[in-house]
Enzyme design. Structure first.
Site, PDB file in Angstrom:
ATOM      1  N   ASP A 126       6.879  -8.427  -8.975  1.00  0.00           N
ATOM      2  CA  ASP A 126       7.697  -7.254  -8.656  1.00  0.00           C
ATOM      3  C   ASP A 126       8.200  -7.231  -7.207  1.00  0.00           C
ATOM      4  OD1 ASP A 126       5.249  -6.891  -7.485  1.00  0.00           O
ATOM      5  OD2 ASP A 126       4.799  -4.963  -8.411  1.00  0.00           O
ATOM      6  N   HIS A 127       7.555  -7.977  -6.326  1.00  0.00           N
ATOM      7  CA  HIS A 127       7.922  -7.891  -4.905  1.00  0.00           C
ATOM      8  C   HIS A 127       9.066  -8.836  -4.540  1.00  0.00           C
ATOM      9  CE1 HIS A 127       4.361  -5.480  -4.351  1.00  0.00           C
ATOM     10  NE2 HIS A 127       4.520  -5.445  -3.047  1.00  0.00           N
TER      11      HIS A 127
ATOM     12  N   ASP B 269      -2.968  -5.128  -3.520  1.00  0.00           N
ATOM     13  CA  ASP B 269      -1.866  -4.316  -3.020  1.00  0.00           C
ATOM     14  C   ASP B 269      -2.450  -2.967  -2.627  1.00  0.00           C
ATOM     15  OD1 ASP B 269       1.403  -4.276  -3.193  1.00  0.00           O
ATOM     16  OD2 ASP B 269       0.459  -2.295  -3.251  1.00  0.00           O
TER      17      ASP B 269
ATOM     18  N   ARG C 218       6.293   4.276   2.884  1.00  0.00           N
ATOM     19  CA  ARG C 218       6.100   3.774   4.255  1.00  0.00           C
ATOM     20  C   ARG C 218       7.426   3.761   4.995  1.00  0.00           C
ATOM     21  NH1 ARG C 218       1.771  -0.843   2.549  1.00  0.00           N
ATOM     22  NH2 ARG C 218       0.065   0.651   2.562  1.00  0.00           N
TER      23      ARG C 218
ATOM     24  N   ARG D  57      -1.979  -7.054   2.657  1.00  0.00           N
ATOM     25  CA  ARG D  57      -1.638  -8.479   2.759  1.00  0.00           C
ATOM     26  C   ARG D  57      -2.652  -9.251   3.604  1.00  0.00           C
ATOM     27  NH1 ARG D  57       3.843  -6.692   5.859  1.00  0.00           N
ATOM     28  NH2 ARG D  57       3.924  -5.529   3.921  1.00  0.00           N
TER      29      ARG D  57
ATOM     30  N   SER E 180      -0.455  -2.301   4.648  1.00  0.00           N
ATOM     31  CA  SER E 180      -0.560  -3.198   3.498  1.00  0.00           C
ATOM     32  C   SER E 180      -1.899  -3.918   3.397  1.00  0.00           C
ATOM     33  CB  SER E 180       0.566  -4.216   3.623  1.00  0.00           C
ATOM     34  OG  SER E 180       0.214  -5.436   3.049  1.00  0.00           O
TER      35      SER E 180
HETATM   36  C1  MIC Z   1       3.529  -3.006   0.885  1.00  0.00           C
HETATM   37  O1  MIC Z   1       3.899  -1.956   0.383  1.00  0.00           O
HETATM   38  O2  MIC Z   1       3.412  -3.154   2.102  1.00  0.00           O
HETATM   39  C2  MIC Z   1       3.180  -4.145  -0.028  1.00  0.00           C
HETATM   40  C3  MIC Z   1       4.221  -5.143   0.114  1.00  0.00           C
HETATM   41  O3  MIC Z   1       3.173  -3.718  -1.364  1.00  0.00           O
HETATM   42  C4  MIC Z   1       1.809  -4.637   0.390  1.00  0.00           C
HETATM   43  C5  MIC Z   1       1.404  -5.899  -0.180  1.00  0.00           C
HETATM   44  C6  MIC Z   1       2.023  -7.064   0.489  1.00  0.00           C
HETATM   45  O4  MIC Z   1       2.158  -7.082   1.695  1.00  0.00           O
HETATM   46  O5  MIC Z   1       2.307  -8.000  -0.243  1.00  0.00           O
HETATM   47  C7  MIC Z   1       0.682  -3.661   0.191  1.00  0.00           C
HETATM   48  O6  MIC Z   1       0.918  -2.485   0.264  1.00  0.00           O
HETATM   49  O7  MIC Z   1      -0.479  -4.073   0.052  1.00  0.00           O
HETATM   50 FE1  SF4 Z   2       6.119  -2.377  -3.943  1.00  0.00          FE
HETATM   51 FE2  SF4 Z   2       4.418  -1.884  -1.941  1.00  0.00          FE
HETATM   52 FE3  SF4 Z   2       6.782  -0.674  -2.074  1.00  0.00          FE
HETATM   53 FE4  SF4 Z   2       4.924  -0.053  -3.785  1.00  0.00          FE
HETATM   54  S1  SF4 Z   2       4.831   0.265  -1.588  1.00  0.00           S
HETATM   55  S2  SF4 Z   2       7.071  -0.413  -4.252  1.00  0.00           S
HETATM   56  S3  SF4 Z   2       3.937  -1.988  -4.139  1.00  0.00           S
HETATM   57  S4  SF4 Z   2       6.435  -2.830  -1.791  1.00  0.00           S
END
Ligand code: MIC
Ligand code: SF4
Length: 643
Positions: A64-65, A119, A379, A537, A535
């Site tokens: 999905d990313h 995630d 975010r 990550r 995140s």
């Molecule tokens: C995000 O919203 O920052 C992400 C992308 O979903 C991350 C995961 C990632 O960095 O791959 C998260 O929230 O954990």
């Molecule tokens: Fe995707 Fe992270 Fe954004 Fe949710 S917050 S939509 S999991 S990138």
């Protein structure tokens, strides 16, 4: 003494430790999820652990990313994840099926179960009464292999909801109010448990919006009870059989209580550049806007989209505004197509995006220079949209839709009466985009498809007794993982290639950091409070590891990032005396001795600043398991030794 719902579920899953607040517990994990940006690494780690089949009740791999696919990298990763899932007993949600958290809520979440996901928004599942926690990829890999997941037994905050939301006020406004009161640090070490008569007035998707964005509080997770509303939702998803009623005991005791009267909630926005910089719309005024993005795992449910379509119907997106909409799942998108709501969105001029994270992770739709963008996401960290000086405001879908047609930040209560928006009695069920794994007997015949961008997990080595190196970087408070390891369309394709992605580490703060760190060979980073928020990550730990970072010394850490540092074998130290933070400068020559004995015995460390001729005391509070991980040089090495 009665128990909270959190305690009931946690206690039923404890496999190590005792239910004592502040101590470490290991819990059995029933379900896992991964997404593609963290998933490739998680599956490489799972492979390295060497367990042939996942041992969870259900593990799902989502794509999905990274769906922009501007080069071969992401498509290769998708094929890798699809093939490894098939081999090892993991369900594979194909690209196009939707955002992991939305789909998991619809199709897989089960009240009372534990879920960890690579995630940070995995707590979305708390909307169904799960203990759902965001974790690093390696923790998820270990859980897939049947290992426990370790957390500090949390404090439990009771958010008592009374009243009922007024027309055009939304679940998003509720979580924004919680963020305004508690801040992005307010949830650290805590679970946020919602109770009270107001709970029954909120649908499961609305509850999920609230638990999703609980991640921005820094909380371990958030949870709602499983009640008749939950049952109706699961019934409409043709999954009624997984429902069980779950709630806290009447006499449950909480560590903190926050009372929120839903009737008093007003439309609000989180202003740049932090989710807790919350103001009521009336305080901000009707400012002119440039862009609106609707979607993300926070606000992309059918209910959200129906409200948006209602507001857009028969109108045109304001000439100065660009509106994009990404429905959260194939189920949502199909239902919008079938009931005509999608036509209303298209007719109004919305730019319809695929059901994926998209603009939320900087995958397209970056705003214009200095542009004001209203987003229904969770975010708004500086630069995350892809435009460094973009001004991102987080709002409800109702605010977003009305503002898109008026061209200004607009209070949706000006729309007057609100029709009733109800969930359908039956959702459209079609799981054809979820590939089941191959039967165990056929797993040997499944070939793993590995593209050239997929590089192995970085090498680690057991802890050495001394660190003698320079401070390669000093940063301030509230550093996010988007600062440490930025995402976006240019960098995300490198998620399976640590040497390549490391070249972007901390470049948001200091473009010369990667080169400097690499030239130093070994180094230490110094940070302020709440270091590593955001995140899950693990790249934010693996890139520094690759660049030779041995320790990160801060005033305090965010939970997931601290675990990721330990998992990578990097020492997460804090200053005993916060004022010592001010005494270190970038470039100072630093030294820590007697590491092995200090870690083993849980003693404070002495940091010698050779440049200044001073010493500071550092604390390194580690559980016995974390000590063993650090000594082994990280969780992968530790797991290989102990599994
Ligand atoms: C995000 O919203 O920052 C992400 C992308 O979903 C991350 C995961 C990632 O960095 O791959 C998260 O929230 O954990
Ligand atoms: Fe995707 Fe992270 Fe954004 Fe949710 S917050 S939509 S999991 S990138």
């Amino acid at each position: 003494m009665g128990l909270t719902l959190t305690e009931k579920i946690l206690n039923a899953h404890i496999v190590e430790g005792k239910p004592e607040k502040g101590t470490e517990i290991g819990i059995r994990i029933d379900q896992t999820l991964t997404q593609d940006a963290t998933g490739t690494m998680a599956y490489l780690e799972f492979e390295a652990i060497g367990v042939p089949r996942v041992k969870t009740e259900k593990s799902v791999a989502y794509i999905d990313h990274n769906t922009l696919q501007s080069g071969f990298e992401n498509a290769d990763d998708h094929r890798f994840i699809g093939s490894i899932a098939k081999k090892h007993g993991i369900y594979f949600s194909r690209p196009g099926n939707g955002i992991c958290h939305q789909v998991h809520l619809e199709r897989f979440g089960i009240p009372g179960k534990t879920l960890i996901g690579s995630d940070s928004h995995t707590p979305t599942g708390g909307g169904l009464g799960m203990i759902a926690i965001g974790a690093g990829g390696l923790d998820v890999a270990v859980a897939m292999g049947g290992g426990a997941y370790y957390i500090t037994y949390p404090k439990i905050v009771n958010v008592k909801l009374t009243g009922k939301l007024s027309p055009w006020c939304a679940a998003k406004d509720v979580i924004l109010e919680v963020l305004r009161r508690l801040s992005v640090k307010g949830g650290v070490g805590k679970v946020i448990e919602y109770t009270g008569s107001g709970v029954a007035t909120l649908s499961v998707p609305e509850r999920a919006t609230i638990t999703n964005m609980g991640a921005e509080l820094g909380a371990t997770t958030s949870i709602f009870p499983s009640d008749e509303v939950t049952k109706e939702f699961l019934k409409a998803q043709k999954r009624e059989e997984v429902w069980t009623p779950l709630s806290a005991d009447e006499d449950a005791v909480y560590d903190e209580v926050v009372e929120i009267n839903l009737s008093e909630i007003e439309p609000a926005a989180a202003c740049p550049h932090s989710p807790d910089n919350v103001k009521k719309l009336s305080e901000i005024g009707e400012m002119k806007i440039d862009q609106v993005c609707i979607g993300s795992c926070t606000n992309s449910s059918l209910l959200d989209m129906m409200k948006v379509a209602y507001i857009l119907k028969g109108k045109t997106v304001h000439p100065d505004v660009s509106l994009s909409i990404a429905p959260g799942s194939k189920q949502v998108l199909t239902m919008l197509a079938e009931n005509g709501a999608l036509s209303d969105m298209i007719a109004a001029g919305a730019r319809i995006l695929e059901s994926a994270c998209g603009p939320c992770i900087g995958m397209g739709q970056s705003p214009n220079s200095g542009g004001i963008s209203l987003r229904t996401f969770n975010r708004n960290f500086e630069g995350r949209s892809g435009t460094k000086d973009g001004q991102i405001y987080l709002v409800s879908p109702e605010v977003a839709a009305l503002s898109a047609i008026t061209g200004v930040l607009k209070d949706p209560r000006t729309l007057g009466d609100m029709p009733e928006f109800n969930l359908p009695e039956e959702f459209l069920i079609n799981d054809n985009m979820v590939e089941p794994p191959a039967p165990a007997t056929d797993m040997d015949s499944v070939e793993i498809l590995r593209g050239p961008n997929i590089k192995p997990f970085p090498k680690t080595s057991p802890l050495k007794d001394e660190i003698n190196c320079a401070c390669s970087l000093k940063v301030g408070d509230n550093i996010t993982t988007d600062h440490i390891m930025p995402a976006g369309a240019k960098i995300l394709p490198l998620r399976s290639n640590i040497p390549a992605i490391s070249k972007h580490c901390f470049t948001v703060c200091d473009a010369s950091f990667p080169e400097r760190a690499e030239a130093l060979g070994e180094s230490i980073i110094v940070g302020g409070a709440n270091y590593g928020q955001g995140s899950s990550r693990e790249h934010a730990a693996l890139a520094p590891l690759h660049l030779g970072v041995k320790a990160v010394i801060t005033k305090s850490f965010a939970r997931i990032h601290r675990s990721n540092l330990i998992n990578a074998g990097i020492l997460p130290c804090t200053f005993r005396n916060e004022a010592d933070y001010d005494k270190i400068k970038e470039g100072d020559s630093l030294s820590i001795k007697n590491l092995i004995a200090s870690v083993k015995e849980g003693k404070d460390l002495i940091l010698e600043n050779k440049t200044k001729g001073e010493s500071y005391t550092l604390s390194l509070e580690l559980s016995d398991r974390a000590k063993a991980i650090i000594l082994a040089g990280g969780l992968l090495a530790y797991t290989k030794e102990n599994f």
